[in-house]
Design a protein around this motif. Structure first.
Motif, short mmCIF file in Angstrom:
data_model
loop_
_atom_site.label_atom_id
_atom_site.label_comp_id
_atom_site.label_asym_id
_atom_site.label_seq_id
_atom_site.Cartn_x
_atom_site.Cartn_y
_atom_site.Cartn_z
N PRO A 92 26.29 57.78 -73.50
CA PRO A 92 27.62 58.44 -73.00
C PRO A 92 27.21 60.17 -72.93
O PRO A 92 26.54 60.42 -73.60
CB PRO A 92 28.61 58.25 -73.87
CG PRO A 92 27.94 57.99 -75.17
CD PRO A 92 26.87 57.48 -74.87
N ASN A 132 27.02 53.79 -67.14
CA ASN A 132 27.13 55.20 -66.38
C ASN A 132 25.89 56.04 -66.70
O ASN A 132 25.61 56.18 -67.83
CB ASN A 132 28.34 56.00 -66.62
CG ASN A 132 29.60 55.27 -66.06
OD1 ASN A 132 29.36 54.70 -64.87
ND2 ASN A 132 30.70 55.06 -66.46
N SER A 189 32.08 57.22 -59.26
CA SER A 189 32.35 58.32 -59.67
C SER A 189 33.61 59.07 -59.08
O SER A 189 34.23 58.35 -58.24
CB SER A 189 31.19 59.41 -59.50
OG SER A 189 31.18 59.75 -58.32
N LYS A 226 39.87 58.73 -60.20
CA LYS A 226 40.15 59.18 -61.53
C LYS A 226 40.87 58.26 -62.41
O LYS A 226 41.06 58.74 -63.49
CB LYS A 226 40.99 60.57 -61.24
CG LYS A 226 40.13 61.68 -60.38
CD LYS A 226 41.09 62.81 -60.27
CE LYS A 226 40.43 63.87 -59.29
NZ LYS A 226 41.59 64.89 -58.92
N GLY A 228 39.46 56.07 -64.42
CA GLY A 228 38.68 56.12 -65.65
C GLY A 228 39.09 57.34 -66.68
O GLY A 228 39.19 57.05 -67.69
N ALA A 229 39.15 58.39 -66.20
CA ALA A 229 39.58 59.76 -66.57
C ALA A 229 40.98 59.34 -67.28
O ALA A 229 41.26 59.82 -68.69
CB ALA A 229 39.57 60.84 -66.27
N ILE A 232 41.22 57.20 -70.30
CA ILE A 232 40.47 57.84 -71.50
C ILE A 232 41.52 58.76 -71.97
O ILE A 232 41.82 58.61 -73.33
CB ILE A 232 39.14 58.47 -71.17
CG1 ILE A 232 38.11 57.58 -70.62
CG2 ILE A 232 38.82 59.45 -72.38
CD1 ILE A 232 36.73 58.16 -70.20
N GLU A 233 42.14 59.47 -71.18
CA GLU A 233 43.39 60.11 -71.69
C GLU A 233 44.56 59.58 -72.32
O GLU A 233 44.95 60.07 -73.26
CB GLU A 233 44.09 60.96 -70.61
CG GLU A 233 44.97 61.88 -70.50
CD GLU A 233 44.62 63.31 -71.42
OE1 GLU A 233 43.37 63.54 -71.51
OE2 GLU A 233 45.47 63.62 -72.00
N ARG A 235 44.35 56.16 -73.70
CA ARG A 235 43.82 55.17 -74.61
C ARG A 235 42.99 55.96 -75.70
O ARG A 235 43.00 55.36 -76.84
CB ARG A 235 43.13 54.21 -73.88
CG ARG A 235 43.24 52.74 -74.20
CD ARG A 235 42.57 51.77 -73.50
NE ARG A 235 40.89 51.73 -73.88
CZ ARG A 235 40.56 51.02 -74.84
NH1 ARG A 235 41.32 50.24 -75.69
NH2 ARG A 235 39.17 51.13 -75.01
N ALA A 237 40.19 56.18 -75.45
CA ALA A 237 38.86 55.38 -75.16
C ALA A 237 38.72 54.98 -73.90
O ALA A 237 39.70 54.92 -72.97
CB ALA A 237 38.66 54.37 -76.15
N SER A 238 37.29 55.04 -73.61
CA SER A 238 37.41 54.42 -71.95
C SER A 238 37.66 53.02 -71.66
O SER A 238 37.61 52.08 -72.63
CB SER A 238 35.99 54.88 -71.54
OG SER A 238 34.93 54.02 -72.06
N SER A 239 37.80 52.68 -70.67
CA SER A 239 38.32 51.35 -70.21
C SER A 239 37.22 50.21 -70.65
O SER A 239 36.10 50.61 -70.47
CB SER A 239 38.11 51.11 -68.48
OG SER A 239 38.68 52.21 -67.94
#
Ligand code: NAI
Ligand code: OAA
Length: 329
Positions: A92, A132, A189, A226, A228-229, A232-233, A235, A237-239
């Motif tokens: 990451p 990624n 992306s 966006k 994914g971001a 993260i914001e 949770r 944590a990422s998806s």
């Protein structure tokens, strides 16, 4: 007649996507309800113990289709006889890391894994790269596997595809099952382009139904690109579950085919279609049949779409040039 089990290799098996993915592979959602599987889990040494814990839980589910689990930190063993490979484990981006550092760190993972696939996998190997930057990691792995047909290396944009369907369904008040022929173009992306100009909502053209270019440009596209971001914001944590679900969808569709009158989105080596330079791994609209995919041809690309496809493709060619300079392809 009992079928021969399919060997499915998952890298990064002890990670959060791995935890959401393995149980669904073992229960038959990846390949079908009558296809037995052997799981091969590849982890780095520090991840082996957690992978063993997950394997214990898999045992405890007593899945009828799960014929075996092997856990290793040796890529040659993990890909030995692999029919399907899900490359999830990746490095990451951490604070202060430049894109070049990220590409180089991932080159250290995907180049040897590509070689291990080249040397050990079954002839019918299908590879999905989730880790990624997925498109360029897929390119690195593919370049290290000259004996495997290039088209077997794919990158995941199905999560973006599913996100776009969900957003369009919410906007139009339709059921997700009424939405067809949506396309993700380009890179996984923020530059990706979710295209609704050929999409249908209950048989009607989606762009005409929405009839709101400002919503498209200022809400729909950035929300999907966006997402994914935003996860993260929210949770912290990422998806993970949705990414695992998309990986299941990607491989299931590749193996079992798209429905008549619909297509899906996959990151695949470009054959030059739609002006996308040959060789880069870019997302396209594809149909699948008998374990093979084909790019949907002949779509009319308007100016709005052209500019956005070109921008994402430009990013991909820059990533390709960067990994070429690093000697990774
Ligand atoms: N293409 C897409 O749509 C999406 C891609 N992702 C990407 O998927 C990747 C995995 O995400 P998570 O599971 O949440 O990460 P995570 O950090 O929870 O798990 C990654 C796992 O990979 C392992 N790993 C690292 N290097 C490895 C190697 N060389 N060989 C085998 N295993 C290795 C780690 O030990 C760890 O257990 C990330 O790169 C993330 O950005 C996430 C969501 C969507
Ligand atoms: O940015 C990430 O690591 C997660 C990701 O790719 C996504 O959710 O689309």
């Amino acid at each position: 007649m009992t079928r021969t089990p399919v060997n499915v290799t998952v890298t990064g098996a002890a990670g959060q996507i791995g935890y959401a993915l393995l149980f669904r592979i073992a229960s038959g959602h990846l390949l079908g309800p009558d296809v037995p599987v052997n799981l091969r889990l590849l982890e780095i040494p520090q991840g082996l113990k957690a992978a063993e814990g997950t394997a214990m839980e898999l045992d405890d589910c007593a899945f009828p289709l799960l014929r075996g689990i092997e856990i290793t930190d040796d890529a040659n063993k993990a890909f030995d006889g692999a029919n399907v490979a899900l490359l999830v484990g990746a490095r990451p981006r951490t604070k202060g890391m430049e894109r070049g550092d990220l590409l180089s760190a991932n080159g250290g993972i995907f180049k040897p894994q590509g070689k291990a696939i080249n040397d050990n996998a079954a002839d019918d190997i299908k590879v999905l790269v989730v880790g990624n930057p997925a498109n360029t990691n897929a390119l690195i792995a593919q370049a290290a596997a000259p004996d495997v047909p290039a088209e077997r290396f794919t990158a995941m944009t199905r999560l973006d595809h599913n996100r776009a369907i969900s957003q369009l369904a919410a906007k139009t008040g339709a059921a997700v099952s009424d939405i067809k022929k949506l396309t993700i173009w380009g890179n996984h992306s923020a530059t990706q382009y979710p295209d609704i100009f050929h999409a249908e909502v209950a048989g009607k053209n989606a762009a005409e139904l929405v009839n709101d270019e400002a919503w498209l440009a200022d809400t729909f596209i950035p929300t999907v690109a966006k997402r994914g971001a935003a996860i993260i914001e929210a949770r912290g944590a990422s998806s993970a579950a949705s990414a695992a679900n998309a990986a299941i969808d990607h491989v299931h569709t590749w193996v079992n085919g798209t429905a008549a009158g619909d297509w899906t989105s996959m990151g695949i080596p470009s054959d030059g279609s739609y002006g996308v330079p040959e060789g880069i791994i870019s997302s396209f609209p594809v149909t699948t049949k008998d374990g093979k995919y084909e790019i949907v041809q002949g779509l009319d690309i308007n100016e709005f779409s052209r500019a956005r496809i070109d921008a994402s493709v430009k990013e991909l060619t820059e990533e390709r040039d960067a990994v070429r300079e690093l000697g990774l392809i």
